[in-house]
Design a protein around this motif. Structure first.
Motif, PDB file in Angstrom:
ATOM      1  N   THR A   1       0.397  -1.151   0.527  1.00 45.11           N
ATOM      2  CA  THR A   1      -0.490   0.140   0.160  1.00 45.11           C
ATOM      3  C   THR A   1       0.849   1.175  -0.281  1.00 45.11           C
ATOM      4  N   ASP A   2       0.347   2.842  -0.806  1.00 51.59           N
ATOM      5  CA  ASP A   2       1.332   3.615  -0.069  1.00 51.59           C
ATOM      6  C   ASP A   2       1.231   3.933   0.869  1.00 51.59           C
ATOM      7  N   GLU A   3       0.410   3.752   1.847  1.00 51.30           N
ATOM      8  CA  GLU A   3       1.056   3.925   3.528  1.00 51.30           C
ATOM      9  C   GLU A   3       2.762   3.589   3.815  1.00 51.30           C
ATOM     10  N   GLU A   4       2.620   1.411   3.960  1.00 51.35           N
ATOM     11  CA  GLU A   4       3.837   0.699   3.709  1.00 51.35           C
ATOM     12  C   GLU A   4       4.644   0.797   2.639  1.00 51.35           C
TER      13      GLU A   4
END
Length: 673
Positions: free
Chosen positions: A584-587
């Motif tokens: 994901t973008d956050e990860e």
């Protein structure tokens, strides 16, 4: 032969076309009232003035001349404009000028411009009522015109025929035009044309050569050497003109390679031919009755011929041992005099050239030497004009490696270089050029007797070689630890000297190019098996870290091993079985922050530069600390230090220290809890 009248026809025709005003044969003499257009606008808008526009354009083709712009400017101007009929009459009397297009040289355009400006008075718009009998007006050309009012309005120029104003007072926004029936001619132009007529009567020295059958080879030589303009100029000159038989004798002396003037085809040979011809020219008019014994400077700088008494006449001495006999005298030209001679006069440069014809160039010497065949192959393979250069004037000193020397170099370079043809990329050819030019010294022919022990000699490549003389033998030192020995010194060539050596000389530039390039940080990681997960992490983060760490740097990178990344994944739990789970973008942002916590920008810090408890600021923003109590450890924000298991891996853009733990900043610890 042109007369003044015939010569002026095209110029006057042009002038009429420049200034003619639209009018028909049945026009009355009443003043013409026109809209406020400029003089040029008037011409452009009248069918009868198309030739005027064309003529202005033709004159303006001369650099620095812009009559159209001038006659479009504020003025005021008074223009005496010859009619189309005036120009037509003049053209009919001129030889070689059938239309305005025949005015195509700068000289002709300059004459046209002077004639045109002789019809223009600047600073006033003088109506016919302002003109008085005997009045003089100064034209833009510089000479005056005189007004006569007997029986009409007439304009008196430098000729014997006046022009009559047939349509006065044609107004324009920037002046006034008076249409006249004749082209006005200033004295300057009449004098120039008279001079041209006199030249036409005698012809120039070039004309004399062209018209004399026995001087046909001299004619061809003058053309080939680009001296036609020189010998057609004002002079005066005296030319000692060799006959065709004289040139044939010279070609016989030069040998089989010179069967005609066409064989003078190199820059050196063309320059020599020009020197020889200039050696026959004296910059003064010297008739046969003016000849006296002694040296006479020629048009070839710093070279003189000698006038030598011989019985009741004279012969001409040059740099050779054979004098020239004068076979014809006092052939007069408009710009000097010619005397025919039975021998081509040779300056010292020509004598030297003849002597060197028997000597080979450096390239020819190499081609004819079996043990230098690979050197010739190398010069050709480099494809950089070196063959042409070493066939040129020089002088050069060349240290020429033997075939065995080139074979040894190829062995040293490895399996990718089995022959010189393997230098086949642009980079490899550039390398070959670098090596070959390191064997050439330009500007001198240095024989072994002029070399001294310890002498530094700058090569054409730019770096120096060193002369070492031991036990009477000359050695040449390059940038390696092994010197070359001069096996055969002082092989003289027409353009220098060759010393045969037993080793290919290598400059530092070539040594640097031959060394494998040091990898950057990313390349080093890719080449290290135990850092494969670090490489995967850099790619997975998708934050440009691969490009950054492949850039200039410098950087210091603490690189976790594969085991360190595996341990981190175990600590993160079942949701992170591989780096691909950071998807994901956050990860990915999280992964990028972890990775940048391992990077120091702006410095390549070796392990020996670290001090105990030294603070190290990372790209992520938080600090690491160096702990040196038991080897080198790196302390992050956890309770477990990372051990540096392999310090100081040098790269082209920094340094890498391999560690056994993934470092975590406080920002990541907070995010993970």
């Amino acid at each position: 032969m042109k007369t003044i009248t015939t010569y002026f026809k095209p110029f006057l025709m042009l002038l009429v076309m420049v200034f003619a005003i639209s009018c028909s044969e049945d026009e009355n003499d009443d003043p013409i009232m026109m809209d406020p257009e400029t003089i040029v606008d008037v011409a452009k808008n009248q069918d009868a003035l198309t030739s005027l526009v064309s003529a202005l354009t033709a004159a303006d083709d001369l650099e620095g001349t812009d009559l159209i712009e001038t006659l479009n400017s504020d003025g005021p101007f008074t223009v005496f404009a010859p009619t189309n009929d005036a120009f037509t009459a003049l053209l009919a009397q001129l030889d070689g000028f059938d239309s305005l297009e025949d005015f195509d040289t700068d000289e002709e355009r300059a004459i046209l411009a002077k004639i045109l400006t002789y019809h223009v008075v600047a600073g006033t718009a003088a109506a016919s009522t302002d003109l008085t009998d005997g009045m003089t007006v100064t034209t833009v050309q510089g000479e005056d015109l005189t007004i006569s009012l007997e029986g009409g309005v007439f304009i008196d120029d430098a000729t014997d025929m006046n022009a009559e104003v047939i349509i006065p007072d044609v107004t324009a926004s920037n002046g006034i035009v008076h249409v006249i029936d004749k082209v006005l001619l200033p004295q300057e132009i009449i004098d120039a044309l008279n001079a041209d007529e006199m030249e036409d009567e005698n012809g120039t020295l070039v004309d004399i050569v062209v018209d004399t059958e026995s001087l046909s080879i001299l004619e061809a030589a003058v053309i080939k050497a680009d001296l036609v303009a020189t010998l057609s100029s004002d002079g005066p000159f005296t030319v000692f003109a060799p006959t065709d038989d004289a040139f044939v004798s010279l070609l016989d002396i030069l040998g089989d390679d010179y069967n005609s003037l066409d064989d003078f085809d190199t820059m050196e040979e063309m320059a020599l031919l020009k020197d020889i011809l200039l050696y026959h020219v004296i910059a003064a008019e010297v008739k046969s009755t003016d000849l006296s014994a002694g040296e006479v400077p020629t048009a070839l700088a710093d070279n003189s011929i000698e006038v030598i008494p011989s019985g009741d006449t004279f012969v001409i001495g040059d740099a050779s041992s054979t004098d020239a006999n004068i076979t014809g005298v006092d052939i007069m030209a408009s710009n000097g005099v010619a005397h025919t001679i039975d021998k081509v006069l040779l300056p010292q440069s020509a004598i030297d050239f003849v002597m060197q014809l028997q000597m080979k160039t450096i390239v020819d010497t190499a081609v004819d030497t079996d043990d230098l065949s690979l050197l010739v192959d190398a010069l050709i393979q480099a494809n950089a004009g070196l063959v042409e250069t070493l066939n040129g004037d020089g002088p050069f000193t060349v240290f020429a490696p033997t075939n065995a020397a080139f074979a040894a170099l190829l062995d040293t370079l490895g399996d990718d270089y089995n022959s010189l043809s393997d230098f086949d990329t642009d980079e490899e050819k550039d390398l070959l050029v670098t090596i070959l030019t390191y064997h050439v010294v330009a500007g001198t022919a240095a024989f072994s007797t002029s070399l001294s022990d310890g002498q530094e000699i700058e090569t054409f490549q730019g770096e120096n070689v060193t002369v070492i003389i031991k036990d009477g033998t000359v050695h040449i030192g390059d940038s390696t630890d092994e010197n070359a020995t001069v096996a055969m010194p002082d092989v003289e060539a027409s353009n220098g000297v060759v010393h045969v050596i037993d080793k290919v000389l290598l400059p530092q530039e070539a040594l640097d190019a031959l060394e494998p390039p040091m990898p950057n940080i990313v390349e080093a990681a890719q080449a290290t098996e135990d850092l494969s997960l670090l490489v995967e992490a850099l790619i997975q983060a998708d934050a440009g870290l691969v490009e950054t760490l492949g850039g200039e740097g410098p950087f210091t990178v603490f690189a976790p091993t594969n085991a360190a990344f595996a341990a981190l994944l175990d600590d993160l739990g079942d949701n992170y079985n591989s780096l691909e789970d950071f998807d994901t973008d956050e990860e990915k942002i999280l992964l990028a922050k972890i990775l940048t916590y391992h990077v120091v920008s702006g410095a390549a810090v070796a392990s020996t530069d670290l001090s105990d408890h030294q603070e190290i600021v990372t790209v992520q923003g938080e600090s690491l600390f160096a702990i040196l109590s038991h080897g080198v450890q790196i302390r992050d924000k956890t309770h477990v230090d990372a051990n540096v298991t392999m310090p100081d891996m040098m790269t082209s853009n920094g340094i890498v220290h391999i560690i056994d733990k993934v470092l975590l900043p406080q920002e990541i610890i907070d995010a993970l809890h």
